[in-house]
Design an enzyme around this catalytic site. Structure first.
Site, short mmCIF file in Angstrom:
data_model
loop_
_atom_site.label_atom_id
_atom_site.label_comp_id
_atom_site.label_asym_id
_atom_site.label_seq_id
_atom_site.Cartn_x
_atom_site.Cartn_y
_atom_site.Cartn_z
N ALA A 69 0.84 -1.21 0.00
CA ALA A 69 0.00 0.00 0.00
C ALA A 69 0.87 1.24 0.00
CB ALA A 69 -0.91 0.00 1.22
N ASP A 70 0.33 2.31 -0.58
CA ASP A 70 1.03 3.58 -0.58
C ASP A 70 -0.01 4.71 -0.56
OD1 ASP A 70 3.96 4.60 -1.00
OD2 ASP A 70 2.66 5.96 -2.11
N THR A 71 0.26 5.74 0.23
CA THR A 71 -0.68 6.85 0.38
C THR A 71 0.01 8.17 0.03
OG1 THR A 71 -1.82 5.67 2.16
CG2 THR A 71 -2.22 8.04 2.00
N GLY A 106 -3.17 3.61 -2.75
CA GLY A 106 -3.13 2.52 -3.72
C GLY A 106 -2.85 1.23 -2.97
#
Length: 196
Positions: A69-71, A106
Site C-alpha cells: 500500500a502507498d498513500t 493505492g
C-alpha cells in the site's frame, strides 16, 4: 484463512487497521527503491503499492498473500509526501489549511502460488480542513506528529481538531481503505464470508 497474509509495509496504522477487521498480517516492509513516474496521484499510488507487493511476493514461492500500500496527499495538482523536516511540514500544513485536498491510497494484493493472481486499486477521499493560524500550525508541527505522515498530518491524531469534513473512506486517510481491501480479498477467496 489458509495462506500467510503479509503486509509489505512498516506502517503501524496499516497493520492496526487490518487487525481491526479481523486480519492478522505478518509485517515485512519492502525495502525496494520507490520509482515514481508521471504526475497522476492515483496512478502513482497504484504503481508504488505494486512495487512494494511484488518486491515481497518475489521472496515467496507460494502460499502467501502479499499486500502492498502507498498513500499520498494531493492539493491543487501538487503531491505531498512525507515531510523531510519541520519546515517542510509547516509548509505542507499551510498549503492544506482552509482548503479541500485529496488523499489517495493505492493497494496491491498478490496471490502467490498456482494462480499467481494480482489486483491493484486506488481509493480517493476528499478532506476539508478548517483555516489555521500560524501559531496553530507551529504548535501542531512542534508536536512531532506530522513527521512520518503523507501530507504532514494524521487525521486520527491531534489534527482531528482541524478537520471540517471528509467525503469518502475515513480509513483511507489513515492509510488503508479497509472496506475495499476486505471486499477484494473476499472476491479472491482469501477470506471466507462469515456464517452463523
Amino acid at each position: 484463512m489458509k495462506q500467510r497474509l503479509i503486509l509489505a509495509s512498516a506502517s503501524p496504522r496499516r497493520s492496526q487497521l487490518m487487525r481491526q477487521i479481523g486480519l492478522k498480517p505478518e509485517i515485512m516492509p519492502s525495502m525496494a527503491e520507490e520509482v515514481i513516474e508521471g504526475q497522476d496521484p492515483k496512478s502513482i499510488v497504484m504503481a508504488l503499492s505494486k512495487q512494494k507487493a511484488e518486491d515481497i511476493a518475489g521472496k515467496y514461492k507460494e502460499g502467501a498473500v502479499v499486500i502492498g500500500a502507498d498513500t499520498v496527499v494531493s492539493i491543487d495538482g501538487m503531491i505531498l509526501g512525507k515531510p523531510g523536516n519541520h519546515w517542510e511540514a509547516a509548509e505542507m500544513i499551510e498549503r492544506l489549511q482552509g482548503k479541500v485536498h485529496q488523499v489517495y491510497t493505492g493497494v496491491t494484493i498478490v496471490l502467490n502460488g498456482g494462480a499467481n493472481k494480482q489486483v491493484t486499486f486506488a481509493e480517493q477521499t476528499d478532506v476539508s480542513v478548517y483555516p489555521m493560524s500560524e501559531q496553530e500550525i507551529y504548535r501542531y508541527v512542534e508536536s512531532g506528529e506530522p513527521m512520518d505522515k503523507a501530507g504532514a498530518y494524521g487525521i486520527q491524531g491531534k489534527f482531528a481538531a482541524y478537520i471540517r469534513e471528509i467525503h469518502g473512506d475515513y480509513n483511507n486517510v489513515v492509510g488503508l481503505p479497509t472496506g475495499r481491501l476486505y471486499q477484494e480479498l473476499k472476491a479472491l477467496g482469501v477470506v471466507e464470508e462469515e456464517h452463523d
